[in-house]
Motif scaffolding. Structure first.
Motif, mmCIF file in Angstrom:
data_model
loop_
_atom_site.group_PDB
_atom_site.id
_atom_site.type_symbol
_atom_site.label_atom_id
_atom_site.label_comp_id
_atom_site.label_asym_id
_atom_site.label_seq_id
_atom_site.Cartn_x
_atom_site.Cartn_y
_atom_site.Cartn_z
ATOM 1 N N THR A 32 6.200 -2.831 6.873
ATOM 2 C CA THR A 32 6.168 -1.393 6.590
ATOM 3 C C THR A 32 5.110 -1.095 5.521
ATOM 4 N N GLY A 33 4.877 -2.054 4.600
ATOM 5 C CA GLY A 33 3.816 -1.861 3.598
ATOM 6 C C GLY A 33 2.457 -1.731 4.273
ATOM 7 N N ASP A 34 2.170 -2.608 5.241
ATOM 8 C CA ASP A 34 0.879 -2.550 5.956
ATOM 9 C C ASP A 34 0.753 -1.249 6.746
ATOM 10 N N LEU A 36 2.190 1.582 6.172
ATOM 11 C CA LEU A 36 2.008 2.711 5.250
ATOM 12 C C LEU A 36 0.599 2.715 4.644
ATOM 13 N N ARG A 37 0.085 1.533 4.272
ATOM 14 C CA ARG A 37 -1.277 1.473 3.704
ATOM 15 C C ARG A 37 -2.305 1.952 4.731
ATOM 16 N N ASP A 38 -2.082 1.575 5.984
ATOM 17 C CA ASP A 38 -2.986 2.000 7.049
ATOM 18 C C ASP A 38 -2.938 3.531 7.185
ATOM 19 N N TYR A 53 3.833 8.203 -3.754
ATOM 20 C CA TYR A 53 4.969 7.282 -3.963
ATOM 21 C C TYR A 53 4.452 5.856 -4.115
ATOM 22 N N MET A 54 3.554 5.470 -3.218
ATOM 23 C CA MET A 54 3.077 4.080 -3.220
ATOM 24 C C MET A 54 2.275 3.777 -4.473
ATOM 25 N N ALA A 55 1.416 4.718 -4.875
ATOM 26 C CA ALA A 55 0.579 4.466 -6.049
ATOM 27 C C ALA A 55 1.444 4.286 -7.293
ATOM 28 N N GLY A 57 4.425 3.015 -7.204
ATOM 29 C CA GLY A 57 5.346 1.896 -6.999
ATOM 30 C C GLY A 57 6.741 2.329 -6.618
ATOM 31 N N ARG A 58 6.864 3.594 -6.144
ATOM 32 C CA ARG A 58 8.201 4.061 -5.727
ATOM 33 C C ARG A 58 8.359 3.912 -4.226
ATOM 34 N N LEU A 59 9.604 3.850 -3.773
ATOM 35 C CA LEU A 59 9.845 3.705 -2.334
ATOM 36 C C LEU A 59 9.581 5.012 -1.611
ATOM 37 N N THR A 64 11.194 8.708 6.669
ATOM 38 C CA THR A 64 9.804 8.415 7.052
ATOM 39 C C THR A 64 9.677 6.967 7.502
ATOM 40 N N VAL A 65 10.232 6.052 6.703
ATOM 41 C CA VAL A 65 10.058 4.629 7.003
ATOM 42 C C VAL A 65 10.840 4.258 8.270
ATOM 43 N N ASN A 66 12.047 4.764 8.411
ATOM 44 C CA ASN A 66 12.818 4.467 9.626
ATOM 45 C C ASN A 66 12.079 4.962 10.867
ATOM 46 N N ASP A 83 8.902 -7.556 7.629
ATOM 47 C CA ASP A 83 8.500 -7.963 6.280
ATOM 48 C C ASP A 83 8.414 -6.683 5.442
ATOM 49 N N GLY A 84 9.315 -6.558 4.473
ATOM 50 C CA GLY A 84 9.328 -5.341 3.642
ATOM 51 C C GLY A 84 10.265 -4.267 4.166
ATOM 52 N N TYR A 85 11.034 -4.588 5.171
ATOM 53 C CA TYR A 85 12.014 -3.645 5.733
ATOM 54 C C TYR A 85 13.179 -4.463 6.275
ATOM 55 N N PRO A 86 14.422 -4.160 5.988
ATOM 56 C CA PRO A 86 14.896 -3.014 5.214
ATOM 57 C C PRO A 86 14.841 -3.269 3.713
ATOM 58 N N SER A 90 20.533 2.160 3.347
ATOM 59 C CA SER A 90 20.415 3.076 4.490
ATOM 60 C C SER A 90 19.486 2.471 5.561
ATOM 61 N N GLN A 91 18.397 1.823 5.128
ATOM 62 C CA GLN A 91 17.492 1.189 6.102
ATOM 63 C C GLN A 91 18.183 0.018 6.791
ATOM 64 N N ALA A 92 18.983 -0.741 6.055
ATOM 65 C CA ALA A 92 19.680 -1.892 6.665
ATOM 66 C C ALA A 92 20.652 -1.402 7.741
ATOM 67 N N THR A 162 -3.514 -0.712 -5.639
ATOM 68 C CA THR A 162 -3.217 0.221 -6.743
ATOM 69 C C THR A 162 -1.805 -0.014 -7.279
ATOM 70 N N ASP A 163 -0.890 -0.477 -6.396
ATOM 71 C CA ASP A 163 0.479 -0.677 -6.875
ATOM 72 C C ASP A 163 0.683 -2.059 -7.493
ATOM 73 N N ASP A 164 -0.396 -2.800 -7.713
ATOM 74 C CA ASP A 164 -0.296 -4.098 -8.394
ATOM 75 C C ASP A 164 -0.688 -4.015 -9.875
ATOM 76 N N SER A 171 7.490 -0.347 -12.369
ATOM 77 C CA SER A 171 8.339 0.663 -11.725
ATOM 78 C C SER A 171 8.783 0.168 -10.342
ATOM 79 N N ARG A 172 7.955 -0.627 -9.657
ATOM 80 C CA ARG A 172 8.422 -1.204 -8.376
ATOM 81 C C ARG A 172 9.622 -2.102 -8.618
ATOM 82 N N MET A 173 9.586 -2.891 -9.720
ATOM 83 C CA MET A 173 10.706 -3.796 -9.989
ATOM 84 C C MET A 173 11.983 -3.027 -10.299
HETATM 85 P P1 AMP Z 1 4.792 -3.902 0.257
HETATM 86 O O1 AMP Z 1 3.444 -4.174 0.827
HETATM 87 O O2 AMP Z 1 5.894 -4.368 1.164
HETATM 88 O O3 AMP Z 1 4.942 -4.422 -1.151
HETATM 89 O O4 AMP Z 1 4.952 -2.300 0.170
HETATM 90 C C1 AMP Z 1 4.058 -1.507 -0.601
HETATM 91 C C2 AMP Z 1 4.665 -0.149 -0.888
HETATM 92 O O5 AMP Z 1 4.915 0.545 0.357
HETATM 93 C C3 AMP Z 1 6.020 -0.163 -1.587
HETATM 94 O O6 AMP Z 1 5.885 -0.273 -3.009
HETATM 95 C C4 AMP Z 1 6.588 1.186 -1.156
HETATM 96 O O7 AMP Z 1 5.999 2.254 -1.889
HETATM 97 C C5 AMP Z 1 6.127 1.289 0.284
HETATM 98 N N1 AMP Z 1 7.100 0.653 1.223
HETATM 99 C C6 AMP Z 1 6.909 -0.465 1.978
HETATM 100 N N2 AMP Z 1 7.997 -0.753 2.715
HETATM 101 C C7 AMP Z 1 8.908 0.206 2.411
HETATM 102 C C8 AMP Z 1 10.243 0.460 2.824
HETATM 103 N N3 AMP Z 1 10.878 -0.356 3.687
HETATM 104 N N4 AMP Z 1 10.869 1.544 2.309
HETATM 105 C C9 AMP Z 1 10.247 2.379 1.440
HETATM 106 N N5 AMP Z 1 9.004 2.192 0.994
HETATM 107 C C10 AMP Z 1 8.319 1.120 1.473
#
Ligand code: AMP
Length: 213
Positions: A32-34, A36-38, A53-55, A57-59, A64-66, A83-86, A90-92, A162-164, A171-173
């Motif tokens: 889901t990270g890939d 969303l980045r795309d 949200y991503m910049a 570090g928030r979810l 949207t993600v579902n 990878d990165g979901y759920p 709620s996602q699970a 940017t989120d690294d 804030s991601r942690m």
């Molecule tokens: P990742 O590459 O998996 O570390 O995801 C990068 C960023 O994308 C996260 O910090 C979130 O902002 C967003 N993201 C990725 N997967 C999810 C998810 N399952 N639910 C919500 N946000 C997500």
């Protein structure tokens, strides 16, 4: 058709483990990270919504993600690796419902466990290839490219997500700690749940993963 799930904190090595597993076990990747980045880089409607949200570090919100996951599951054949979901309870639950509606099976749920003290150093030193088709991952201290700032594999530039940054990582942690515990509780009782010690070299982690399949 099975869906395997990789769980782990930012910096746990999920992305690296996923790359190794995809090649070794012919799985279709869903990150889901890939996705969303795309979407952000293409400036789509979802991307514009997700960008801030991503910049920070928030979810991104669950609906949207579902929706992205459901769209991605159309026309897929063969076993998959999520990878990165759920990432939230709620996602699970949504994943459980999607699998049952589509007659798909939950495969292994693999939790890559790394102490929090190790995660920050890993994430802040991470550099990734800007060419999304390559996506190679480096680390300034532990896996430096041969030539500074240049990908060994494809020659494109490396950059820091940017989120690294330290601030976004923290804030991601915080977000991760708040939302991940219920996901773990959801899967812990399942016979599919496995924990892998991620505080080792990528090769050692991969060897443990191979033994699970
Ligand atoms: P990742 O590459 O998996 O570390 O995801 C990068 C960023 O994308 C996260 O910090 C979130 O902002 C967003 N993201 C990725 N997967 C999810 C998810 N399952 N639910 C919500 N946000 C997500």
């Amino acid at each position: 058709m099975k869906v395997h799930v990789l769980l782990g904190a930012p910096g746990s090595g999920k992305g690296t483990a996923a790359k190794q597993m995809l090649e070794a076990f012919s799985l279709t990747h869903l990150s889901t990270g890939d996705i969303l980045r795309d979407a952000v880089s293409k400036g789509t409607e979802v991307g514009l919504r997700a960008k801030a949200y991503m910049a920070e570090g928030r979810l991104v919100d669950d609906d949207t993600v579902n929706g992205l996951v459901l769209a991605r599951l159309q026309n897929v054949t063969g076993d998959m690796l999520f990878d990165g979901y759920p990432r939230t309870l709620s996602q699970a639950r949504t994943l459980r419902d999607i699998l049952s509606e589509k007659g798909m099976e939950l495969g292994l749920v693999i939790d890559i466990d790394v102490p929090q003290s190790v995660l920050e150093a890993r994430v802040v030193g991470r550099r990734v290839c800007e060419n999304s088709a390559c996506g190679a991952i480096y680390h300034l201290q532990t896996k430096a490219p041969k030539s500074a700032g240049v990908c060994d594999l494809c020659g494109n530039s490396l950059h820091q997500r940017t989120d690294d940054s330290v601030q976004a990582f923290r804030s991601r942690m915080e977000e991760f700690n708040r939302t991940f515990q219920p996901v773990l509780e959801f899967y812990k009782g399942s016979p599919n749940y496995r924990v892998v010690d991620g505080n080792r070299s990528p090769l050692a982690v991969f060897e443990s993963l191979q033994q699970l399949f």
